[in-house]
Design a protein around this motif. Structure first.
Motif, PDB file in Angstrom:
ATOM      1  N   SER C  83       0.818  -1.067  -0.096  1.00  0.00           N
ATOM      2  CA  SER C  83       0.072  -0.091  -0.113  1.00  0.00           C
ATOM      3  C   SER C  83       0.715   1.172  -0.104  1.00  0.00           C
ATOM      4  O   SER C  83       0.421   2.399  -0.505  1.00  0.00           O
ATOM      5  CB  SER C  83      -0.721   0.105   1.055  1.00  0.00           C
ATOM      6  OG  SER C  83      -0.125  -0.001   2.434  1.00  0.00           O
ATOM      7  N   VAL C  84       2.075   1.245   0.676  1.00  0.00           N
ATOM      8  CA  VAL C  84       2.814   2.615   0.438  1.00  0.00           C
ATOM      9  C   VAL C  84       3.451   2.862  -0.596  1.00  0.00           C
ATOM     10  O   VAL C  84       3.084   4.048  -1.062  1.00  0.00           O
ATOM     11  CB  VAL C  84       3.896   2.273   1.699  1.00  0.00           C
ATOM     12  CG1 VAL C  84       5.163   3.338   1.767  1.00  0.00           C
ATOM     13  CG2 VAL C  84       3.509   2.170   3.059  1.00  0.00           C
ATOM     14  N   PRO C  85       3.865   2.108  -1.452  1.00  0.00           N
ATOM     15  CA  PRO C  85       4.213   2.614  -2.897  1.00  0.00           C
ATOM     16  C   PRO C  85       3.084   2.769  -3.573  1.00  0.00           C
ATOM     17  O   PRO C  85       3.234   4.048  -4.307  1.00  0.00           O
ATOM     18  CB  PRO C  85       4.774   1.368  -3.494  1.00  0.00           C
ATOM     19  CG  PRO C  85       4.954   0.216  -2.431  1.00  0.00           C
ATOM     20  CD  PRO C  85       4.189   0.680  -1.317  1.00  0.00           C
ATOM     21  N   PHE C  86       1.866   1.978  -3.431  1.00  0.00           N
ATOM     22  CA  PHE C  86       0.996   2.546  -4.288  1.00  0.00           C
ATOM     23  C   PHE C  86       0.307   3.876  -3.918  1.00  0.00           C
ATOM     24  O   PHE C  86       0.139   4.978  -4.519  1.00  0.00           O
ATOM     25  CB  PHE C  86      -0.206   1.553  -4.316  1.00  0.00           C
ATOM     26  CG  PHE C  86      -0.364   0.493  -5.321  1.00  0.00           C
ATOM     27  CD1 PHE C  86      -0.738   0.746  -6.495  1.00  0.00           C
ATOM     28  CD2 PHE C  86       0.414  -0.668  -5.029  1.00  0.00           C
ATOM     29  CE1 PHE C  86      -0.818  -0.191  -7.460  1.00  0.00           C
ATOM     30  CE2 PHE C  86       0.614  -1.650  -6.113  1.00  0.00           C
ATOM     31  CZ  PHE C  86      -0.304  -1.391  -7.322  1.00  0.00           C
ATOM     32  N   GLY C  87       0.100   4.080  -2.675  1.00  0.00           N
ATOM     33  CA  GLY C  87      -0.460   5.222  -1.973  1.00  0.00           C
ATOM     34  C   GLY C  87       0.367   6.359  -2.481  1.00  0.00           C
ATOM     35  O   GLY C  87       0.007   7.636  -2.851  1.00  0.00           O
TER      36      GLY C  87
END
Lengths: 273, 317, 282
Positions: C83-87
């Motif tokens: 989720s961190v890279p995507f977000g």
């Protein structure tokens, strides 16, 4: 032809040599016509001042010289702005390369939220500087007349400095990447009088090596620092709105002592509006 | 100085080209991620539809109107769960809306000194973050024993009304509804309070200047002005209650039947999935996914409505 | 017409004040009761063994949930990794390249709607995508489900953080000839880092307590999982399982696990608050 192909030839630099010349420049924001039909030549190693009332387009024109107006999606420039013989708005011209060679100091001091050292080093690093970074930082800060004040706290945040120091840091940051031209957009408007004087002194120093174009609201400042002065005015356009245009462009003493145009006379003598 | 110019000009074309390439890739990458996030909802819907397809093909829309859940004969219909989902959410709202809005008014006015209000707002924020499984745990061990005598009294005195007609047990619709209501009240308090606090102070001053009392100002000026914000809060809370799994699964009793009495055990779509999914197979899995799809559409409709109401409210502001 | 406040109006005001105070107290009761029970019952069962030992079988004394703690951490790590890279990447696009455009509004709408989707739906999605593909319930499937729950929170806080970096700072970097990538990666992102970190920890705290999606993706495991493609124990599922168990020892452990999760959320909220307050640059 790209800008990078035309290297300047420092040996032939004469005081009258033209660095930037504009031909019939018109600037639009969407449908709004901000600046109309500007023709002018900027001379190397001189300080050129843009003066005029608010909304006359002087800052807008300045920001076209390093293509900072590209950041505004609706902005459009017509006509030609030649830098060292290359059209800045040619399709092949890379705006990043333009900004490496034409630096800018902004109205509000805008140091990066990094250390003083890294504020200077950032521009040099991204431009592939491979020499001695410590030396470059020291040299740039010295030339911006800031070294003595910050040499013991290079690791502190650039934001910890006072407003005047921040602005000189921004000047040091600009000269560290060795541009040919430095654009200054009302660099002293957020500073106190003493800091303003220091920055003005600095401009006298810097013009030995750089060409400086400064936008200012302050006529005394223009008369103190500039060799050449351009007066812009704004006029109501038909269909509402206002557009800016170049009224008069001459040696500074002529603009202030013997202007050719009535509106220039009115403006420099404070009888404006 | 000259070293800089020389080095940069010799290496500049190459490194600039690389920088420009990185820039392009970076732009493309961020764009791709943003598009992905924007459409992930469609992907979720498509995946659920695909996995639920056997059940959709088998039962069609009859799934919604059939009240049988029989893994032995492989016949499924989710009407009791849909009913349970909606009724438990209504009970939750009946409890949470008056209390939540009341507390929001209480906290937005100066009934309490600011020194106390700030920590209370923080505790409410914290309670909105407490996991629902903890609410469920508390419901089982604290709430249910505590309210049981009260429910018994209600049944004995008001048992002639159909909704109270059966003897209360330790699990049932009403227990789940109450815990759900407590769970969603922090959301209603927080958003309603924001709506009330962000009203322009001139409104209050104008009303008080006309000689209105504090409560006339609250009821006739402030609450109507903040109404769309409060409705948005209620809709968001409803969305949460409809989709809430754990509190329902732990307290509702998971009985697949429709009963008029709120004291009877029931079940919700989410509790059904939580209970049966791990051990299900074949058509039962598809049917559970089908039920999940219905739940998703239900909450989507509520949430989009909430979004529209809140956006309108922000525009008025 | 008289200019004194009618006694009826005064009485009505007093009545409403009592009513509102009553509402507040009535709601305060259960809310504080939850905090109190979690703390008191959790503290009484707390011991070093709960961190190290495996869940006890019925009627056995002692035991703990070391495997569930490790499992929760594993699943959360997988979720953060996704989720961190995507977000953050999506936030960069919306804030730096598409600010104010229709596309940015579209992404925001999608994210708002996504954050309202029930968590169990994320579980069903992860089941359809991961469990059906790999053929097993697993930590990976749980991580994917939680990642989709976290993405909206990470994106929103990252976008807010990026937007709080003043425009002049970007212009300064562009003015010395930085490309967009150099400006964002070296100037804007570092400046926005505190609020991005806050967002990531808040989303992790929220995900740490999620039960429903894990129930149908990660399942449970009475032992330590031997990899991410196996069913794995997590704290919330342990609470759910033991809450429904008739054995006192298991119920006590459920309270201890609840205390751990609530404490984690409390700490994260306080840290995030003081972080947000100190968030002036430099």
């Amino acid at each position: 032809m790209t800008v990078s192909n035309t290297q300047p030839n420092p040996s032939s630099a004469a005081t009258s040599e033209v660095v930037i010349s504009t031909e019939k420049v018109n600037i639009f924001y969407g449908a709004f016509h901000a600046v109309r039909d500007v023709y002018m030549d900027i001379a190397r190693n001189q300080v050129t001042a843009f003066i005029g009332p608010s909304g006359c387009g002087k800052s807008t024109l300045l920001r076209c010289f390093n293509r900072l107006n590209d950041l505004i999606p609706s902005a459009r420039v017509d006509g030609r702005i030649m830098f060292e013989g290359t059209d800045l708005y040619n399709k092949q011209t890379d705006p990043v390369e333009v900004r490496r060679r034409i630096g800018m100091v902004f109205q509000k001091p805008n140091p990066f939220p990094k250390s003083i050292y890294d504020n200077i080093a950032f521009g040099a690093r991204i431009n592939g500087f491979k020499g001695n970074m410590d030396e470059l930082v020291e040299r740039s800060l010295k030339r911006a007349a800031l070294w003595d004040e910050v040499k013991d706290k290079l690791k502190q945040s650039g934001l910890s400095l006072s407003g005047g120091q921040q602005q000189r840091l921004c000047i040091a940051r600009a000269i560290a990447i060795q541009p040919e031209v430095i654009l200054m957009d009302e660099p002293c408007s957020a500073l106190d009088p003493i800091s303003t004087l220091r920055v003005e002194d600095l401009m006298h120093e810097l013009k030995q090596q750089f060409t400086i174009i400064i936008v200012t609201h302050n006529m005394q400042q223009a008369s103190r620092v500039a060799d050449m002065t351009a007066f812009f005015n704004a006029e109501a356009a038909e269909g509402g709105g206002r557009f800016g245009y170049l009224v008069e462009y001459d040696r500074t003493q002529n603009i202030f002592n013997a202007p050719q145009q009535k509106s220039t006379q009115d403006y420099v003598s404070g009888r404006f509006g | 100085m000259s070293s800089f110019t020389n080095e940069s000009s010799s290496g500049s074309n190459g490194s600039l080209a690389i920088a420009r390439l990185i820039d392009r890739i970076f732009f493309g990458l961020t764009c791709a991620f943003a598009v992905f996030i924007a459409v992930i909802l469609l992907w979720i819907t498509a995946q659920l539809f695909q996995a639920a397809y056997p059940a959709i093909a088998q039962f069609g829309l009859g799934f919604i109107t059939t009240a049988r859940w029989n893994p032995v004969e492989d016949i499924y219909g989710a009407l009791p769960q849909i009913y349970g989902t909606i009724v438990s959410s209504i009970i939750a709202l009946l409890l949470a809306v008056p209390l939540g809005v009341g507390v929001a008014v209480f906290l937005s006015e100066d009934f309490l000194p600011a020194k106390i209000r700030t920590p209370i707002a923080f505790v409410i924020e914290l309670l909105a973050a407490v996991p629902s499984v903890v609410y469920g745990l508390w419901g089982i061990f604290v709430l249910v024993p505590f309210i049981r005598p009260f429910l018994n009294v209600i049944h004995q005195t008001l048992g002639w009304i159909p909704i109270f007609s059966t003897a209360p047990d330790i699990r049932g619709m009403v227990q789940a509804g109450i815990v759900l209501g407590i769970m969603i009240s922090p959301i209603i308090i927080a958003i309603s309070r924001d709506a009330l606090v962000s009203l322009p102070p001139q409104l209050r001053q104008g009303s008080l200047a006309l000689g209105a009392t504090r409560w006339e100002t609250i009821l006739k000026v402030l609450l109507p002005a903040a109404l769309s914000g409060i409705i948005g809060a209620v809709m968001l809370a409803l969305g949460r209650a409809l989709g809430e799994t754990m509190a329902a699964a732990m307290l509702i009793g998971n009985a697949p039947r429709i009963s008029a009495s709120v004291f009877d055990p029931a079940s919700t779509i989410a509790s059904l999935i939580a209970n049966q999914f791990a051990e299900a197979s074949g058509l039962q899995v598809s049917s559970l996914l089908y039920a999940g799809l219905i739940l998703m559409l239900l909450t989507l409709a509520v949430n989009v409505l909430a979004e529209v109401i809140i956006t309108r409210f922000q525009q008025i502001e | 017409m008289s200019y004194t406040v009618a006694p009826m109006r005064k009485a009505f005001g007093a009545f409403m004040t009592v009513l509102a105070t009553g509402c507040a107290l009535l709601l305060a009761l259960p809310l504080f009761s939850i905090l109190w029970t979690v703390i008191s019952r959790g503290m009484s069962g707390l011991s070093l063994a709960v961190f190290t030992e495996l869940p006890p079988p019925p009627l056995m004394q002692g035991g703990g949930f070391g495997n569930a703690i490790l499992g929760s951490l594993t699943v959360l790590a997988i979720a953060a990794l996704i989720s961190v890279p995507f977000g953050i990447m999506a936030a960069i696009f919306v804030s730096e390249f598409a600010r104010g455009t229709k596309f940015a509004n579209f992404v925001r709408f999608g994210i708002n709607v996504l954050s309202g989707v029930p968590s169990i739906i994320m579980g069903l999605f992860a089941y359809a995508v991961v469990v059906l593909t790999t053929g097993t319930f697993s930590a990976l499937a749980g991580g994917v489900a939680l990642a989709i729950l976290m993405i909206p929170i990470v994106e929103r806080t990252a976008e807010e953080g990026l937007k709080s970096v003043p425009m002049e700072t970007r212009q300064g970097a562009i003015g010395v000839g930085a490309t967009n990538f150099q400006t964002i990666s070296q100037i804007v992102l570092p400046a926005a880092l505190p609020s991005i970190a806050t967002g990531v920890t808040l989303s992790l705290a929220r995900a740490a307590g999620e039960t429903a999606p894990l129930l149908i993706t990660a399942l449970f495991n009475n032992f330590y999982a031997q990899g991410i493609l196996q069913p794995i124990a997590t704290l919330p599922v342990l609470i759910y399982n033991f809450a429904g168990a008739p054995y006192k020892n298991q119920q006590d452990l459920a309270w201890v696990a609840s205390l751990l999760i609530v404490t984690l959320i409390l700490i994260v909220s306080i840290v995030a608050r003081s972080f947000a307050r100190r968030q002036h640059f430099g």
